[in-house]
Design a protein around this motif. Structure first.
Motif, PDB file in Angstrom:
ATOM      1  N   ILE A 198       0.835  -1.204   0.000  1.00 43.49           N
ATOM      2  CA  ILE A 198       0.000   0.000   0.000  1.00 43.49           C
ATOM      3  C   ILE A 198       0.866   1.248   0.000  1.00 43.49           C
ATOM      4  CG2 ILE A 198      -1.745   1.303   1.275  1.00 43.49           C
ATOM      5  CD1 ILE A 198      -2.795  -1.178  -0.132  1.00 43.49           C
ATOM      6  N   THR A 199       1.871   1.308   0.871  1.00 41.39           N
ATOM      7  CA  THR A 199       2.841   2.408   0.830  1.00 41.39           C
ATOM      8  C   THR A 199       4.231   1.848   1.099  1.00 41.39           C
ATOM      9  OG1 THR A 199       2.912   3.030   3.185  1.00 41.39           O
ATOM     10  CG2 THR A 199       1.143   4.000   1.854  1.00 41.39           C
ATOM     11  N   LEU A 200       5.226   2.711   0.908  1.00 43.22           N
ATOM     12  CA  LEU A 200       6.539   2.507   1.494  1.00 43.22           C
ATOM     13  C   LEU A 200       6.586   3.329   2.773  1.00 43.22           C
ATOM     14  CD1 LEU A 200       7.231   1.293  -1.265  1.00 43.22           C
ATOM     15  CD2 LEU A 200       9.428   2.486  -1.151  1.00 43.22           C
ATOM     16  N   GLN A 201       6.989   2.703   3.863  1.00 42.89           N
ATOM     17  CA  GLN A 201       7.162   3.417   5.130  1.00 42.89           C
ATOM     18  C   GLN A 201       8.642   3.796   5.222  1.00 42.89           C
ATOM     19  OE1 GLN A 201       5.384   4.843   7.284  1.00 42.89           O
ATOM     20  NE2 GLN A 201       5.765   4.321   9.403  1.00 42.89           N
ATOM     21  N   LEU A 202       8.948   5.037   4.838  1.00 42.69           N
ATOM     22  CA  LEU A 202      10.315   5.544   4.879  1.00 42.69           C
ATOM     23  C   LEU A 202      10.516   6.241   6.217  1.00 42.69           C
ATOM     24  CD1 LEU A 202      10.458   7.046   1.274  1.00 42.69           C
ATOM     25  CD2 LEU A 202      10.989   4.705   2.002  1.00 42.69           C
ATOM     26  N   VAL A 203      11.523   5.846   6.976  1.00 41.19           N
ATOM     27  CA  VAL A 203      11.673   6.333   8.341  1.00 41.19           C
ATOM     28  C   VAL A 203      13.079   6.872   8.581  1.00 41.19           C
ATOM     29  CG1 VAL A 203      10.019   4.579   9.084  1.00 41.19           C
ATOM     30  CG2 VAL A 203      12.453   4.168   9.407  1.00 41.19           C
ATOM     31  N   TYR A 204      13.160   7.799   9.517  1.00 42.86           N
ATOM     32  CA  TYR A 204      14.444   8.250  10.065  1.00 42.86           C
ATOM     33  C   TYR A 204      14.306   8.265  11.579  1.00 42.86           C
ATOM     34  CZ  TYR A 204      18.023  11.323  11.876  1.00 42.86           C
ATOM     35  OH  TYR A 204      19.045  11.846  12.626  1.00 42.86           O
TER      36      TYR A 204
END
Length: 289
Positions: A198-204
């Motif tokens: 559904i999405t890419l969960q891009l995290v920092y």
């Protein structure tokens, strides 16, 4: 259906107390008589990343069957539209416990009113799980994002996480890498469609319990989702699986790079594998021509 729950298309901003922040969602509190094609058409016309459509469920006056549509397709679960819809319901029938029957499974939602009158909603995810991503698929994802492997945070390895919908979790090593998001829309959409993401969960990771996140959403016809509750739940499951986090309260900041800042609360409880995601929601004013 309660007369106060109408078929009007409502507009709410979730995970914020500011109508210009967070993630806009459409909400239809009485979708009786609207079939899937009708609901898709409403969502496409509204243009938000998702719109929630509610009908009464047999479980009681505070139980609802809910379907979620992006401008392009139905999705099994959407966190920000759940928070928005729960607040909208509570404004009409009162705060308290609700049950949303979604295509991903039953999602309890607790709506609470703060002393200043602000309503917040906390959803409890369906049973989550976390799995690997192949080296080839990771290479393709990074190519579509124009990222390199050495720009990833090695302490948060890539995984596919699910808590109602599937998300590929990728962690940037720096806040600047996360902020400079520009990707190949069609290439990423093709990969996500193949992997049922559904999405890419891009995290920092800013600190142990504070993260900044961004969510490309090309499969929904949207470049980026400003605040993503389903991905936040999946990320909570990811941290539990990979790092053994059994009890924590996490803060996810999302939307800052889009000019729509929002805050998502993620709670992990010992002895319960499900993930709780909460935040406020407020109505957005009427549409202008």
């Amino acid at each position: 259906m309660n007369d106060s729950l109408s078929s009007e298309v409502l507009r709410y901003a979730a995970f914020t107390a500011d109508p210009d922040g967070g993630n806009p969602a459409g909400v239809v509190l009485d979708a009786t008589g609207l079939d899937a094609a009708d609901q898709l058409a409403v969502a496409a016309d509204l243009g938000y990343s998702e719109t929630a459509f509610l009908t009464r469920a047999p479980a009681g006056d505070r139980a609802f069957a809910v379907r979620y549509f992006s401008p392009k397709a139905e999705v099994p679960f959407c966190g920000h539209a759940t928070v928005a819809a729960a607040v909208a319901v509570a404004e009409r029938i009162g705060a308290g416990e609700l049950l949303f029957e979604t295509k991903a499974g039953p999602v309890p939602v607790l709506v609470e009113r703060a002393p200043d009158g602000t309503l917040s909603a906390t959803l409890t995810s369906v049973e989550p799980h976390v799995g690997p991503v192949t080296a080839a698929d990771l290479t393709e994802a990074l190519a579509a994002l124009d990222w390199t492997e050495d720009e990833l945070d090695p302490t948060l390895p890539p995984r596919i996480a699910y808590a109602g919908a599937r998300h590929l979790v990728l962690a940037a090593a720096t806040r600047a890498r996360l902020a400079a998001l520009s990707y190949d829309f069609e290439r990423l959409a093709a990969l996500m469609t193949r992997l049922d993401l559904i999405t890419l969960q891009l995290v920092y990771r800013e600190s142990e319990h504070v993260f900044h996140v961004r969510d490309p959403f090309p499969v929904g016809g949207v470049v980026e989702d400003p605040a993503t509750g389903a991905a936040a739940a999946a990320f909570g499951a990811y941290l539990r699986e990979l790092h053994g986090v059994r009890e924590a309260e996490l803060t996810l900041h999302q939307g800052e790079d889009l000019g729509r800042p929002g805050v998502l609360r993620v709670e992990l409880r010992p002895g319960d594998s499900r993930v709780r995601v909460g935040g406020t929601a407020v109505p957005i004013g009427p549409r202008t021509a």
